[in-house]
Design an enzyme around this catalytic site. Structure first.
Site, PDB file in Angstrom:
ATOM      1  N   HIS A   1       7.307 -58.869  -4.053  1.00 35.76           N
ATOM      2  CA  HIS A   1       6.221 -59.254  -5.332  1.00 35.76           C
ATOM      3  C   HIS A   1       5.101 -58.279  -5.486  1.00 35.76           C
ATOM      4  O   HIS A   1       4.365 -58.355  -6.749  1.00 35.76           O
ATOM      5  CB  HIS A   1       5.571 -60.539  -4.891  1.00 35.76           C
TER       6      HIS A   1
ATOM      7  N   GLY B   1      21.573 -29.426 -27.139  1.00 35.67           N
ATOM      8  CA  GLY B   1      21.361 -28.159 -26.980  1.00 35.67           C
ATOM      9  C   GLY B   1      22.274 -27.536 -25.739  1.00 35.67           C
ATOM     10  O   GLY B   1      21.548 -26.623 -25.116  1.00 35.67           O
TER      11      GLY B   1
ATOM     12  N   ASP C   1      27.366 -25.936 -37.592  1.00 33.33           N
ATOM     13  CA  ASP C   1      27.826 -26.419 -36.470  1.00 33.33           C
ATOM     14  C   ASP C   1      28.237 -25.407 -35.411  1.00 33.33           C
ATOM     15  O   ASP C   1      28.968 -24.547 -35.466  1.00 33.33           O
ATOM     16  CB  ASP C   1      29.097 -27.427 -36.644  1.00 33.33           C
TER      17      ASP C   1
END
Length: 593
Positions: A243, A424, A578
């Site tokens: 808890h 990246g 790209d």
């Protein structure tokens, strides 16, 4: 306050119960109470019924009320009671559970209603399985006394398996994840027709031979409340309760294997009054429990480390359970439970149950020394490598060295281009491929035959390059190699280029114009088709193919991404070429030099 996916804070426990019961035809709610019972109550006539429960928030298991602050000096005062064991209701486990609100013990009235219901169904005695927390002992105990006054044969077993505190206080050891094993043992005995006295005796013996210890990387938070405590980014806590109540030690984050060693050492340290005595040759059941927020990846790592550590101490692991058995809402942490077992206890653990949260594991011992399946032999369709040196081999090696040098030289450029649309790492991925090819050539001369060369390069890239690029290059080279088998004149190379592109499109899903490496390859392939013309000069055709690939790569600067990771970018028009297309153009250019 942390975000929670609930409908209302006040109704979250009731909503969770309703959802679980709706999705499980073997469960039913008791009208007017947070009580979940087996759907086949008439089947318990003449058998012992088993009831457990506590507050919500530890699904699929249950816990109990947090110890009173004065009993544990290190107790966090905002920790609250308990959890719920709906997942362990079913034939061969619990007859029913009584639930409270999140981390709150259920009411005496609901516990008593559950006892009355199973008694009236004809149960031959009732056993309450309660975790050692003050609130649960009080509420279940009060209900037991009321039921006994009504003539019901009911008994209570209190489970305390926590190995955290070296000198437990007056309240004794907290009850935590080991309770699920007690549910299973008691359930199997009840299903086999054992008497209440026999079940109580065997369950008490099993509970004494059991220990659990938790480790957390983060706190948890009750819906609508702030986290129960804080841990620094570089801290973990050993021995905390489910808890959020304090553990025994805060320490710097350790690697998984060292953390597991620390846990097992603390659990079995003879100077620890709550330790589990474990000697070489002992046989145990191991439970590796996700406290709620640990990833499955981390859980598997911890499980493997636990098995290795126990094996190194000469412990026989009869069975292992790995998963989420007793959670603490979203707490990122893990607990380890060990129960000393004999043949009879293992049989009870293996006994069938319909409880939805009990794992369907095969009966058998656990070991890290399991024999591996032998690796397959090379398929018969692949041509054998030719390793003899010769003029062709020397030329191949020279071209490959230029390609690799080029890729290593543009590593940073490719990474920078990839940051806008990916993660990246495009440059790192191609550099890894280049290093792998260079290492491969150092270990053996490359085959001179075109088909064998392309097959070999495909193997290297598939194994070493990684990412989707590695698979795409592997597809291209494998299909091209298949096309070149038995024929390697100039027109055959044009056909091989087409075959490689077709394979990439078939499995990768991209098409020319989607802003991928395919744009450069497709442009080069169109130029290479001139090799089919009589009298075509291969070097001149290759030069045109390189120029076409470079132009196509530059053209991707203004294309909208239709495939690959870039297609998920909210603004898909990216003012840069790209990186995959740039890499392909660079490879083709290096081959021409």
């Amino acid at each position: 306050i942390p975000k929670k996916l609930v409908t209302t804070v006040s109704g979250c426990a009731d909503d969770a119960l309703a959802g679980l019961v709706a999705c499980n035809p073997g469960l039913r709610l008791l009208q007017g109470h947070r009580v979940v019972l087996r759907d086949d109550l008439p089947a318990i006539r003449g058998r012992v019924a088993l009831l457990s429960g506590g507050g919500s928030g530890h699904e699929p298991a249950h816990a109990g009320e947090t110890p009173l602050p004065h009993l544990y000096p290190t107790h966090r005062h905002n920790a609250k009671p308990s959890s719920l064991s709906t997942g362990y209701v079913g034939k061969g486990m619990l007859t029913g559970v009584v639930a409270g609100a999140v981390f709150a013990s259920p009411s005496v009235g609901s516990v008593l209603a559950a006892i009355r219901t199973v008694a009236q169904a004809g149960a031959a005695g009732i056993l309450l399985i309660v975790k050692n927390y003050t609130g649960d002992r009080l509420n279940f105990g009060m209900a037991l006394e009321r039921a006994r006054a009504e003539g019901v044969d009911v008994r209570m077993v209190v489970v305390g398996d926590d190995c955290a505190f070296t000198t437990p206080g007056k309240a004794g050891r907290r009850g935590i994840c080991g309770t699920i094993l007690i549910h299973k043992v008691a359930g199997a005995l009840a299903e086999a027709g054992a008497s209440l006295a026999e079940i109580e005796k065997k369950v008490l013996a099993a509970a004494k031979a059991m220990g659990t210890l938790g480790l957390s990387l983060s706190p948890c938070s009750i819906p609508g409340s702030k986290p129960s405590f804080q841990l620094a980014e570089d801290e973990m806590e050993l021995g905390l309760g489910i808890h959020g109540e304090a553990g025994v030690r805060r320490m710097k984050v350790l690697p998984a294997d060292k953390a597991v060693e620390t846990m097992l050492k603390h659990m079995t340290d003879p100077s620890n009054a709550s330790h589990l005595s474990l000697t070489p040759g002992s046989s145990v059941v191991l439970v590796v429990n996700n406290l709620g927020g640990l990833s499955c990846l981390e859980l598997g790592i911890v499980a493997g480390a636990a098995v290795r550590c126990l094996e190194s101490r000469g412990i026989h692991i009869a069975r292992a359970l790995v998963g989420s058995f007793m959670t603490a809402l979203e707490m990122a942490g893990v607990s380890l439970t060990l129960m000393l077992v004999d043949v009879e206890l293992v049989g009870l653990i293996d006994a069938k149950t319909t409880a939805m949260a009990w794992p369907n594991i095969l009966a058998g011992p656990v070991t890290t020394r399991r024999e591996e399946v032998p690796a397959p032999k090379e398929g018969p369709g692949k041509p054998q490598d030719e390793t003899e040196m010769g003029p062709g081999t020397a030329r191949v090696k020279k071209v490959l060295e230029r390609v690799c040098s080029t890729l290593l030289g543009i590593q940073d450029k490719l990474n920078e281009l990839d940051r806008g649309a990916g993660d990246g790492d495009c440059g790192h991925t191609h550099a890894r491929a280049a290093q792998a090819i260079l290492e491969w050539m150092r270990s053996r001369p490359p085959p001179a035959a075109p088909a064998q060369l392309l097959y070999a390069l495909a193997d290297v890239l598939l194994e070493q390059m990684g990412g989707s690029s590695g698979v795409l290059y592997g597809l291209f080279l494998t299909a091209a190699a298949q096309s070149l088998r038995g024929c390697s004149d100039s027109p055959a190379w044009a056909d091989a280029m087409d075959a490689g592109i077709e394979a990439m499109q078939r499995y990768g899903g991209a098409a020319p114009g989607d802003r991928t490496m395919l744009d450069s390859l497709f442009a080069a392939a169109q130029a290479l088709r001139s090799l089919h013309s009589p009298g075509a000069d291969p070097l001149q055709v290759l030069a045109v193919a390189v120029q076409s690939a470079e132009a196509a790569a530059e053209a991707t600067r203004h294309m909208e991404a239709g495939a690959g990771r870039a297609s998920y970018i909210r603004s898909s028009r990216l003012e840069q070429p790209d990186p995959g297309a740039v890499a392909v153009a660079a490879v083709l250019g290096a081959m021409l030099q």
